[in-house]
Write a protein that holds these residues in place. Structure first.
Motif, mmCIF file in Angstrom:
data_model
loop_
_atom_site.group_PDB
_atom_site.id
_atom_site.type_symbol
_atom_site.label_atom_id
_atom_site.label_comp_id
_atom_site.label_asym_id
_atom_site.label_seq_id
_atom_site.Cartn_x
_atom_site.Cartn_y
_atom_site.Cartn_z
ATOM 1 N N LYS A 141 0.876 -1.151 -0.059
ATOM 2 C CA LYS A 141 -0.071 0.139 -0.023
ATOM 3 C C LYS A 141 0.753 1.373 -0.035
ATOM 4 O O LYS A 141 0.647 2.041 -1.052
ATOM 5 C CB LYS A 141 -1.098 0.267 1.189
ATOM 6 N N ASN A 142 1.612 1.463 1.081
ATOM 7 C CA ASN A 142 2.387 2.660 1.216
ATOM 8 C C ASN A 142 3.920 2.466 0.292
ATOM 9 O O ASN A 142 4.477 1.347 0.714
ATOM 10 C CB ASN A 142 2.668 3.155 2.796
ATOM 11 N N ALA A 143 4.268 3.410 0.052
ATOM 12 C CA ALA A 143 5.607 3.409 -0.752
ATOM 13 C C ALA A 143 6.293 4.838 -0.572
ATOM 14 O O ALA A 143 5.724 5.885 -0.291
ATOM 15 C CB ALA A 143 5.391 3.296 -2.191
ATOM 16 N N VAL A 144 7.568 4.838 -0.760
ATOM 17 C CA VAL A 144 8.687 5.853 -0.609
ATOM 18 C C VAL A 144 9.304 6.361 -1.769
ATOM 19 O O VAL A 144 9.782 5.159 -2.458
ATOM 20 C CB VAL A 144 9.556 5.605 0.440
ATOM 21 N N VAL A 145 9.200 7.114 -2.386
ATOM 22 C CA VAL A 145 9.890 7.615 -3.626
ATOM 23 C C VAL A 145 11.114 8.508 -3.252
ATOM 24 O O VAL A 145 10.869 9.611 -2.489
ATOM 25 C CB VAL A 145 9.033 8.441 -4.739
ATOM 26 N N VAL A 146 12.303 8.154 -3.518
ATOM 27 C CA VAL A 146 13.458 8.883 -3.223
ATOM 28 C C VAL A 146 14.432 9.111 -4.163
ATOM 29 O O VAL A 146 14.539 8.315 -5.219
ATOM 30 C CB VAL A 146 14.460 7.854 -2.217
ATOM 31 N N GLY A 147 14.660 10.469 -4.619
ATOM 32 C CA GLY A 147 15.551 10.952 -5.436
ATOM 33 C C GLY A 147 17.153 10.643 -5.210
ATOM 34 O O GLY A 147 17.263 10.857 -4.052
ATOM 35 N N CYS A 148 17.472 10.278 -6.139
ATOM 36 C CA CYS A 148 18.940 9.694 -5.989
ATOM 37 C C CYS A 148 19.983 10.410 -6.798
ATOM 38 O O CYS A 148 20.797 9.655 -7.548
ATOM 39 C CB CYS A 148 19.268 8.354 -5.856
ATOM 40 N N GLU A 149 19.692 11.750 -7.044
ATOM 41 C CA GLU A 149 20.451 12.313 -8.211
ATOM 42 C C GLU A 149 20.307 12.137 -9.624
ATOM 43 O O GLU A 149 19.463 12.727 -10.292
ATOM 44 C CB GLU A 149 22.011 12.353 -7.969
ATOM 45 N N GLU A 150 20.815 11.003 -10.378
ATOM 46 C CA GLU A 150 20.621 10.568 -11.533
ATOM 47 C C GLU A 150 19.332 9.693 -11.844
ATOM 48 O O GLU A 150 18.946 9.314 -12.993
ATOM 49 C CB GLU A 150 21.783 9.987 -11.947
ATOM 50 N N TYR A 151 18.691 9.226 -10.843
ATOM 51 C CA TYR A 151 17.738 8.304 -11.050
ATOM 52 C C TYR A 151 16.791 8.383 -9.424
ATOM 53 O O TYR A 151 17.246 9.204 -8.483
ATOM 54 C CB TYR A 151 18.023 6.604 -10.991
ATOM 55 N N ALA A 152 15.780 7.747 -9.385
ATOM 56 C CA ALA A 152 15.047 7.755 -8.193
ATOM 57 C C ALA A 152 14.603 6.420 -7.994
ATOM 58 O O ALA A 152 14.679 5.561 -8.699
ATOM 59 C CB ALA A 152 13.430 8.467 -8.566
ATOM 60 N N GLU A 153 14.203 6.055 -6.735
ATOM 61 C CA GLU A 153 13.945 4.634 -6.204
ATOM 62 C C GLU A 153 12.533 4.730 -5.764
ATOM 63 O O GLU A 153 11.973 5.801 -5.101
ATOM 64 C CB GLU A 153 14.796 4.242 -5.096
ATOM 65 N N ILE A 154 11.825 3.639 -5.902
ATOM 66 C CA ILE A 154 10.426 3.371 -5.219
ATOM 67 C C ILE A 154 10.422 2.166 -4.311
ATOM 68 O O ILE A 154 11.052 1.064 -4.819
ATOM 69 C CB ILE A 154 9.267 3.240 -6.225
ATOM 70 N N TRP A 155 10.338 2.260 -3.077
ATOM 71 C CA TRP A 155 10.429 1.487 -2.188
ATOM 72 C C TRP A 155 8.936 0.943 -1.331
ATOM 73 O O TRP A 155 8.119 2.038 -1.426
ATOM 74 C CB TRP A 155 11.262 1.660 -0.993
ATOM 75 N N SER A 156 8.936 -0.252 -0.901
ATOM 76 C CA SER A 156 7.843 -0.319 -0.127
ATOM 77 C C SER A 156 8.147 0.489 1.219
ATOM 78 O O SER A 156 9.315 0.325 1.551
ATOM 79 C CB SER A 156 7.548 -1.809 0.237
#
Length: 140
Positions: free
Chosen positions: A100-115
Protein backbone atom coordinates in the motif's frame (compact mmCIF):
# COMPACT_ATOMS: atom_id res chain seq x y z
CA UNK A 1 18.89 16.54 -10.27
CA UNK A 2 16.52 14.09 -8.56
CA UNK A 3 16.36 14.74 -4.81
CA UNK A 4 13.98 14.40 -1.90
CA UNK A 5 11.95 11.75 -0.12
CA UNK A 6 8.22 11.45 -0.79
CA UNK A 7 5.63 9.13 0.72
CA UNK A 8 2.64 8.04 -1.33
CA UNK A 9 0.13 5.20 -1.47
CA UNK A 10 -0.41 2.77 -4.27
CA UNK A 11 -4.04 2.88 -5.36
CA UNK A 12 -6.24 -0.13 -6.18
CA UNK A 13 -5.07 -0.03 -9.82
CA UNK A 14 -1.34 -0.08 -8.88
CA UNK A 15 -0.90 3.60 -9.69
CA UNK A 16 1.49 5.76 -7.70
CA UNK A 17 1.84 9.52 -7.71
CA UNK A 18 5.22 10.71 -8.94
CA UNK A 19 6.07 14.10 -7.41
CA UNK A 20 6.04 17.02 -9.86
CA UNK A 21 9.60 17.91 -8.84
CA UNK A 22 10.78 14.49 -10.03
CA UNK A 23 8.55 14.40 -13.14
CA UNK A 24 10.16 17.65 -14.31
CA UNK A 25 13.56 15.97 -14.28
CA UNK A 26 12.45 12.57 -15.57
CA UNK A 27 10.59 13.93 -18.57
CA UNK A 28 7.27 13.09 -20.18
CA UNK A 29 8.03 9.36 -20.41
CA UNK A 30 10.48 7.40 -18.28
CA UNK A 31 11.58 3.89 -17.30
CA UNK A 32 10.81 2.01 -14.09
CA UNK A 33 12.84 -1.17 -13.58
CA UNK A 34 13.80 -3.63 -10.86
CA UNK A 35 16.90 -2.74 -8.88
CA UNK A 36 19.51 -5.49 -9.21
CA UNK A 37 20.84 -5.06 -5.65
CA UNK A 38 17.88 -4.12 -3.45
CA UNK A 39 14.16 -4.97 -3.29
CA UNK A 40 13.14 -1.64 -4.77
CA UNK A 41 12.48 -0.11 -8.16
CA UNK A 42 14.72 2.31 -10.06
CA UNK A 43 13.28 5.18 -12.06
CA UNK A 44 15.30 6.63 -14.95
CA UNK A 45 14.71 9.31 -17.53
CA UNK A 46 14.91 7.89 -21.04
CA UNK A 47 18.37 9.43 -21.38
CA UNK A 48 19.40 8.11 -17.97
CA UNK A 49 18.31 4.59 -18.88
CA UNK A 50 20.28 4.76 -22.14
CA UNK A 51 23.36 5.91 -20.19
CA UNK A 52 22.87 3.15 -17.60
CA UNK A 53 22.65 0.39 -20.22
CA UNK A 54 25.28 1.79 -22.64
CA UNK A 55 28.32 0.10 -21.00
CA UNK A 56 26.59 -3.29 -21.27
CA UNK A 57 26.55 -3.00 -25.06
CA UNK A 58 30.35 -2.89 -25.06
CA UNK A 59 30.68 -6.26 -23.29
CA UNK A 60 30.83 -9.72 -24.89
CA UNK A 61 27.63 -10.16 -26.85
CA UNK A 62 26.28 -13.38 -25.33
CA UNK A 63 26.53 -12.10 -21.75
CA UNK A 64 25.39 -8.61 -22.76
CA UNK A 65 22.26 -10.03 -24.38
CA UNK A 66 21.41 -12.02 -21.25
CA UNK A 67 21.88 -8.97 -19.04
CA UNK A 68 19.80 -6.76 -21.35
CA UNK A 69 17.06 -9.39 -21.29
CA UNK A 70 17.17 -9.46 -17.49
CA UNK A 71 16.96 -5.68 -17.25
CA UNK A 72 14.30 -5.14 -19.91
CA UNK A 73 11.96 -8.08 -19.32
CA UNK A 74 10.27 -6.43 -16.37
CA UNK A 75 11.06 -2.77 -17.06
CA UNK A 76 8.14 -0.49 -17.84
CA UNK A 77 8.11 2.62 -19.98
CA UNK A 78 5.58 4.90 -18.31
CA UNK A 79 3.91 8.24 -18.94
CA UNK A 80 2.20 9.95 -16.00
CA UNK A 81 -1.54 10.60 -16.32
CA UNK A 82 -3.06 14.07 -15.88
CA UNK A 83 -2.86 13.64 -12.09
CA UNK A 84 0.85 12.70 -12.11
CA UNK A 85 0.27 8.99 -11.46
CA UNK A 86 2.08 6.14 -13.19
CA UNK A 87 0.87 2.58 -13.49
CA UNK A 88 3.23 0.01 -11.96
CA UNK A 89 2.98 -3.44 -13.55
CA UNK A 90 2.09 -6.22 -11.07
CA UNK A 91 5.52 -7.85 -11.57
CA UNK A 92 7.26 -4.69 -10.34
CA UNK A 93 4.88 -4.17 -7.43
CA UNK A 94 5.44 -7.76 -6.31
CA UNK A 95 9.23 -7.55 -6.72
CA UNK A 96 9.45 -4.42 -4.56
CA UNK A 97 6.98 -5.79 -2.00
CA UNK A 98 4.73 -2.74 -2.23
CA UNK A 99 1.41 -3.48 -0.57
CA UNK A 100 0.00 0.00 0.00
CA UNK A 101 2.48 2.62 1.19
CA UNK A 102 5.57 3.48 -0.81
CA UNK A 103 8.52 5.83 -0.54
CA UNK A 104 9.93 7.61 -3.58
CA UNK A 105 13.51 8.81 -3.13
CA UNK A 106 15.50 11.00 -5.51
CA UNK A 107 19.09 9.77 -5.90
CA UNK A 108 20.54 12.43 -8.24
CA UNK A 109 20.55 10.59 -11.60
CA UNK A 110 17.69 8.21 -10.81
CA UNK A 111 14.93 7.78 -8.26
CA UNK A 112 13.93 4.74 -6.23
CA UNK A 113 10.51 3.42 -5.26
CA UNK A 114 10.46 1.34 -2.07
CA UNK A 115 7.78 -0.38 -0.10
CA UNK A 116 7.52 1.48 3.19
CA UNK A 117 8.59 -1.66 5.10
CA UNK A 118 11.64 -2.40 2.91
CA UNK A 119 12.69 1.24 3.06
CA UNK A 120 12.57 1.29 6.84
CA UNK A 121 14.51 -1.98 7.04
CA UNK A 122 17.17 -0.56 4.73
CA UNK A 123 17.43 2.61 6.84
CA UNK A 124 17.66 0.58 10.05
CA UNK A 125 20.60 -1.35 8.59
CA UNK A 126 22.60 1.65 7.38
CA UNK A 127 25.90 2.04 9.23
CA UNK A 128 26.12 5.84 9.48
CA UNK A 129 29.63 5.70 10.91
CA UNK A 130 30.91 3.56 8.01
CA UNK A 131 29.34 5.97 5.54
CA UNK A 132 30.90 8.94 7.31
CA UNK A 133 34.31 7.28 7.21
CA UNK A 134 33.92 6.49 3.51
CA UNK A 135 33.00 10.11 2.75
CA UNK A 136 35.98 11.36 4.71
CA UNK A 137 38.34 8.93 3.00
CA UNK A 138 37.07 10.31 -0.32
CA UNK A 139 37.88 13.83 0.83
CA UNK A 140 34.26 14.88 1.33
Amino acid sequence: MLTGEFRHSLDAKNRIFMPAKLREELGETFIIARDIREKCLKVYSMEGWAAYTAPIKEKPRQLAEQIMRLLHRSAAQVTPDSQGRVLLPPMLVEYAGIEKNAVVVGCEEYAEIWSEANYQTMLDNVDDEALRQALESWGL
